[in-house]
Design a protein around this motif. Structure first.
Motif, PDB file in Angstrom:
ATOM      1  N   ALA A  46       0.820  -1.200   0.011  1.00 51.98           N
ATOM      2  CA  ALA A  46      -0.032   0.115  -0.074  1.00 51.98           C
ATOM      3  C   ALA A  46       1.050   1.200   0.007  1.00 51.98           C
ATOM      4  CB  ALA A  46      -0.910   0.233   1.154  1.00 51.98           C
ATOM      5  N   LEU A  47       0.317   2.318  -0.531  1.00 56.74           N
ATOM      6  CA  LEU A  47       1.166   3.587  -0.265  1.00 56.74           C
ATOM      7  C   LEU A  47       0.160   4.303   0.824  1.00 56.74           C
ATOM      8  CD1 LEU A  47       1.014   4.987  -4.063  1.00 56.74           C
ATOM      9  CD2 LEU A  47       2.910   4.225  -2.564  1.00 56.74           C
ATOM     10  N   ASP A  48       1.032   4.924   1.662  1.00 55.70           N
ATOM     11  CA  ASP A  48       0.289   5.591   2.799  1.00 55.70           C
ATOM     12  C   ASP A  48       1.018   7.058   2.926  1.00 55.70           C
ATOM     13  OD1 ASP A  48      -0.487   5.288   5.655  1.00 55.70           O
ATOM     14  OD2 ASP A  48       1.760   6.048   6.159  1.00 55.70           O
ATOM     15  N   GLY A  49       0.220   8.093   3.365  1.00 56.16           N
ATOM     16  CA  GLY A  49       0.491   9.307   3.236  1.00 56.16           C
ATOM     17  C   GLY A  49      -0.241  10.170   4.453  1.00 56.16           C
ATOM     18  N   GLY A  50       0.549  11.141   4.941  1.00 48.72           N
ATOM     19  CA  GLY A  50      -0.104  11.962   5.866  1.00 48.72           C
ATOM     20  C   GLY A  50       0.087  13.522   5.691  1.00 48.72           C
ATOM     21  N   LEU A  51      -0.743  14.303   6.382  1.00 52.93           N
ATOM     22  CA  LEU A  51      -0.513  15.649   6.244  1.00 52.93           C
ATOM     23  C   LEU A  51      -0.734  15.847   7.792  1.00 52.93           C
ATOM     24  CD1 LEU A  51      -2.563  16.867   3.401  1.00 52.93           C
ATOM     25  CD2 LEU A  51      -0.286  16.975   3.319  1.00 52.93           C
ATOM     26  N   ALA A  52       0.144  16.575   8.541  1.00 45.53           N
ATOM     27  CA  ALA A  52       0.116  16.602   9.929  1.00 45.53           C
ATOM     28  C   ALA A  52       0.705  17.847  10.558  1.00 45.53           C
ATOM     29  CB  ALA A  52       0.555  15.469  10.416  1.00 45.53           C
ATOM     30  N   TRP A  53       0.434  17.916  11.883  1.00 38.45           N
ATOM     31  CA  TRP A  53       1.250  19.129  12.547  1.00 38.45           C
ATOM     32  C   TRP A  53       1.806  18.757  13.752  1.00 38.45           C
ATOM     33  CZ3 TRP A  53      -3.381  18.446  10.388  1.00 38.45           C
ATOM     34  CH2 TRP A  53      -3.796  19.471   9.360  1.00 38.45           C
ATOM     35  N   GLY A  54       3.077  18.945  13.840  1.00 37.38           N
ATOM     36  CA  GLY A  54       4.114  18.656  15.148  1.00 37.38           C
ATOM     37  C   GLY A  54       3.567  19.514  16.044  1.00 37.38           C
ATOM     38  N   THR A  55       3.164  18.971  17.312  1.00 37.49           N
ATOM     39  CA  THR A  55       2.538  19.771  18.500  1.00 37.49           C
ATOM     40  C   THR A  55       3.677  20.130  19.555  1.00 37.49           C
ATOM     41  OG1 THR A  55       2.029  17.697  19.488  1.00 37.49           O
ATOM     42  CG2 THR A  55       0.578  18.614  18.345  1.00 37.49           C
ATOM     43  N   VAL A  56       4.950  19.853  19.448  1.00 35.24           N
ATOM     44  CA  VAL A  56       5.925  20.026  20.281  1.00 35.24           C
ATOM     45  C   VAL A  56       6.883  20.921  19.717  1.00 35.24           C
ATOM     46  CG1 VAL A  56       5.913  17.709  21.413  1.00 35.24           C
ATOM     47  CG2 VAL A  56       7.557  18.048  19.467  1.00 35.24           C
ATOM     48  N   HIS A  57       7.438  21.673  20.692  1.00 35.01           N
ATOM     49  CA  HIS A  57       8.493  22.817  20.350  1.00 35.01           C
ATOM     50  C   HIS A  57       8.463  23.519  19.316  1.00 35.01           C
ATOM     51  CE1 HIS A  57      10.984  20.155  23.332  1.00 35.01           C
ATOM     52  NE2 HIS A  57      10.876  19.302  22.342  1.00 35.01           N
ATOM     53  N   SER A  58       7.520  24.490  19.348  1.00 35.17           N
ATOM     54  CA  SER A  58       7.047  25.567  18.726  1.00 35.17           C
ATOM     55  C   SER A  58       6.095  24.822  17.189  1.00 35.17           C
ATOM     56  CB  SER A  58       8.365  26.375  18.082  1.00 35.17           C
ATOM     57  OG  SER A  58       9.026  25.501  17.156  1.00 35.17           O
ATOM     58  N   GLY A  59       5.865  24.006  17.090  1.00 33.02           N
ATOM     59  CA  GLY A  59       5.052  23.563  16.221  1.00 33.02           C
ATOM     60  C   GLY A  59       5.824  23.206  14.713  1.00 33.02           C
ATOM     61  N   TYR A  60       5.356  22.342  13.898  1.00 31.06           N
ATOM     62  CA  TYR A  60       5.632  22.415  12.610  1.00 31.06           C
ATOM     63  C   TYR A  60       4.639  21.940  11.494  1.00 31.06           C
ATOM     64  CZ  TYR A  60       6.906  17.534  14.007  1.00 31.06           C
ATOM     65  OH  TYR A  60       6.778  16.591  14.584  1.00 31.06           O
ATOM     66  N   PHE A  61       4.684  21.912  10.457  1.00 29.88           N
ATOM     67  CA  PHE A  61       3.800  21.215   9.481  1.00 29.88           C
ATOM     68  C   PHE A  61       4.780  20.070   8.856  1.00 29.88           C
ATOM     69  CE2 PHE A  61       2.292  20.877   4.850  1.00 29.88           C
ATOM     70  CZ  PHE A  61       1.075  20.508   5.236  1.00 29.88           C
ATOM     71  N   HIS A  62       4.055  18.905   8.600  1.00 28.74           N
ATOM     72  CA  HIS A  62       4.587  17.877   8.252  1.00 28.74           C
ATOM     73  C   HIS A  62       3.887  17.094   7.183  1.00 28.74           C
ATOM     74  CE1 HIS A  62       5.903  13.525   9.636  1.00 28.74           C
ATOM     75  NE2 HIS A  62       4.931  12.988   8.788  1.00 28.74           N
ATOM     76  N   VAL A  63       4.693  16.363   6.224  1.00 27.38           N
ATOM     77  CA  VAL A  63       4.048  15.687   4.970  1.00 27.38           C
ATOM     78  C   VAL A  63       4.899  14.624   4.959  1.00 27.38           C
ATOM     79  CG1 VAL A  63       3.535  15.630   2.619  1.00 27.38           C
ATOM     80  CG2 VAL A  63       3.261  18.033   3.698  1.00 27.38           C
ATOM     81  N   HIS A  64       4.339  13.405   4.727  1.00 29.57           N
ATOM     82  CA  HIS A  64       5.109  12.149   4.588  1.00 29.57           C
ATOM     83  C   HIS A  64       4.704  11.251   3.308  1.00 29.57           C
ATOM     84  CE1 HIS A  64       2.538  10.583   7.740  1.00 29.57           C
ATOM     85  NE2 HIS A  64       2.664   9.367   7.042  1.00 29.57           N
ATOM     86  N   ALA A  65       5.099  10.402   2.893  1.00 27.39           N
ATOM     87  CA  ALA A  65       4.658   9.204   1.938  1.00 27.39           C
ATOM     88  C   ALA A  65       5.307   7.883   2.278  1.00 27.39           C
ATOM     89  CB  ALA A  65       4.938   9.745   0.475  1.00 27.39           C
ATOM     90  N   ASP A  66       4.930   6.898   2.072  1.00 27.75           N
ATOM     91  CA  ASP A  66       5.747   5.695   2.541  1.00 27.75           C
ATOM     92  C   ASP A  66       4.866   4.462   1.410  1.00 27.75           C
ATOM     93  OD1 ASP A  66       6.412   6.830   4.724  1.00 27.75           O
ATOM     94  OD2 ASP A  66       4.667   6.263   5.717  1.00 27.75           O
ATOM     95  N   TYR A  67       5.990   3.630   1.276  1.00 24.77           N
ATOM     96  CA  TYR A  67       5.556   2.341   0.330  1.00 24.77           C
ATOM     97  C   TYR A  67       5.606   1.184   1.290  1.00 24.77           C
ATOM     98  CZ  TYR A  67       5.542  -1.185  -3.219  1.00 24.77           C
ATOM     99  OH  TYR A  67       4.881  -2.295  -3.943  1.00 24.77           O
ATOM    100  N   LEU A  68       4.503   0.729   1.845  1.00 23.56           N
ATOM    101  CA  LEU A  68       4.181  -0.200   2.708  1.00 23.56           C
ATOM    102  C   LEU A  68       4.137  -1.627   2.570  1.00 23.56           C
ATOM    103  CD1 LEU A  68       1.902   1.706   5.454  1.00 23.56           C
ATOM    104  CD2 LEU A  68       4.424   1.725   5.478  1.00 23.56           C
ATOM    105  N   PHE A  69       4.651  -2.587   3.087  1.00 28.59           N
ATOM    106  CA  PHE A  69       4.607  -4.167   2.833  1.00 28.59           C
ATOM    107  C   PHE A  69       3.793  -4.598   4.201  1.00 28.59           C
ATOM    108  CE2 PHE A  69       8.469  -2.823   0.797  1.00 28.59           C
ATOM    109  CZ  PHE A  69       8.156  -3.392  -0.297  1.00 28.59           C
ATOM    110  N   HIS A  70       2.898  -5.606   4.078  1.00 30.99           N
ATOM    111  CA  HIS A  70       2.009  -6.236   5.053  1.00 30.99           C
ATOM    112  C   HIS A  70       2.212  -7.655   5.107  1.00 30.99           C
ATOM    113  CE1 HIS A  70       0.359  -2.017   4.044  1.00 30.99           C
ATOM    114  NE2 HIS A  70      -0.447  -2.171   5.147  1.00 30.99           N
ATOM    115  N   ASN A  71       2.621  -8.056   6.390  1.00 30.07           N
ATOM    116  CA  ASN A  71       2.594  -9.604   6.830  1.00 30.07           C
ATOM    117  C   ASN A  71       1.188  -9.884   7.566  1.00 30.07           C
ATOM    118  OD1 ASN A  71       3.178 -11.866   7.676  1.00 30.07           O
ATOM    119  ND2 ASN A  71       5.302 -11.645   7.937  1.00 30.07           N
ATOM    120  N   SER A  72       0.295 -10.381   6.880  1.00 35.47           N
ATOM    121  CA  SER A  72      -0.831 -10.541   7.666  1.00 35.47           C
ATOM    122  C   SER A  72      -1.022 -11.983   8.313  1.00 35.47           C
ATOM    123  CB  SER A  72      -2.252 -10.721   6.738  1.00 35.47           C
ATOM    124  OG  SER A  72      -2.478  -9.477   6.264  1.00 35.47           O
ATOM    125  N   GLY A  73       0.194 -12.793   8.054  1.00 35.67           N
ATOM    126  CA  GLY A  73       0.262 -14.222   8.703  1.00 35.67           C
ATOM    127  C   GLY A  73       0.986 -14.207   9.828  1.00 35.67           C
TER     128      GLY A  73
END
Length: 163
Positions: A46-73
């Protein structure tokens, strides 16, 4: 009014997809806190992403994107699924203002600051049986590369609704 809300939720559930296909959107709580998005490419990727805000140390805007592998067994549960997931990703953070907290100390700024890094989330996601919702817990080691090299650790819990 209560009956209309219940009817609406039931109708959304009838048209919702399973949590291991399609697109999901929800919330991520932790550091950072914000919106979590996920799109399944196959049964175990799956592709995973986020738009977020850091809440510690004066705050920041955060963007990420990941390529995820899943092991269901790996972990078996009586209902639903509990896959372990992991994979590479990228992160960008930005601060605005006169100073920002980074790598354990305060820094003066000319009004803005951006850093870029690679991340490797590792987490567990519980995929409910018969419901268009998942919940997840993750820890994310991150290596900042620009403007300087440093190791950081993010993490959080979250939930997504699947469309």
């Amino acid at each position: 009014m209560k009956k209309w809300i219940i009817a609406g939720l039931v109708m959304c559930g009838l048209h919702a997809k399973a949590q291991d296909s399609g697109f999901g959107a929800g919330l991520l709580l932790g550091d950072p806190t914000g919106i979590s998005l996920k799109y399944w490419l196959s049964d175990d990727r799956a592709l995973d992403g986020g738009l977020a805000w850091g809440t510690v140390h004066s705050g920041y805007f955060h963007v990420h994107a990941d390529y995820l592998f899943h092991n269901s067994g790996l972990i078996s549960v009586s209902k639903g699924k509990l896959p372990l997931y992991y994979g590479p990703g990228l992160r960008m953070r930005t601060w605005s203002g006169d100073e920002y907290w980074h790598h354990g100390s305060w820094h003066d700024s000319d009004g803005s600051h951006v850093d870029l890094g690679v991340r490797f989330p590792v987490g567990l996601a519980y995929l409910f049986e018969g419901a268009p919702v998942d919940i997840f817990l993750e820890i994310v080691p991150t290596l900042d590369l620009i403007p300087s090299t440093a190791f950081e650790l993010d993490g959080g819990i979250g939930a997504r609704y699947w469309f």
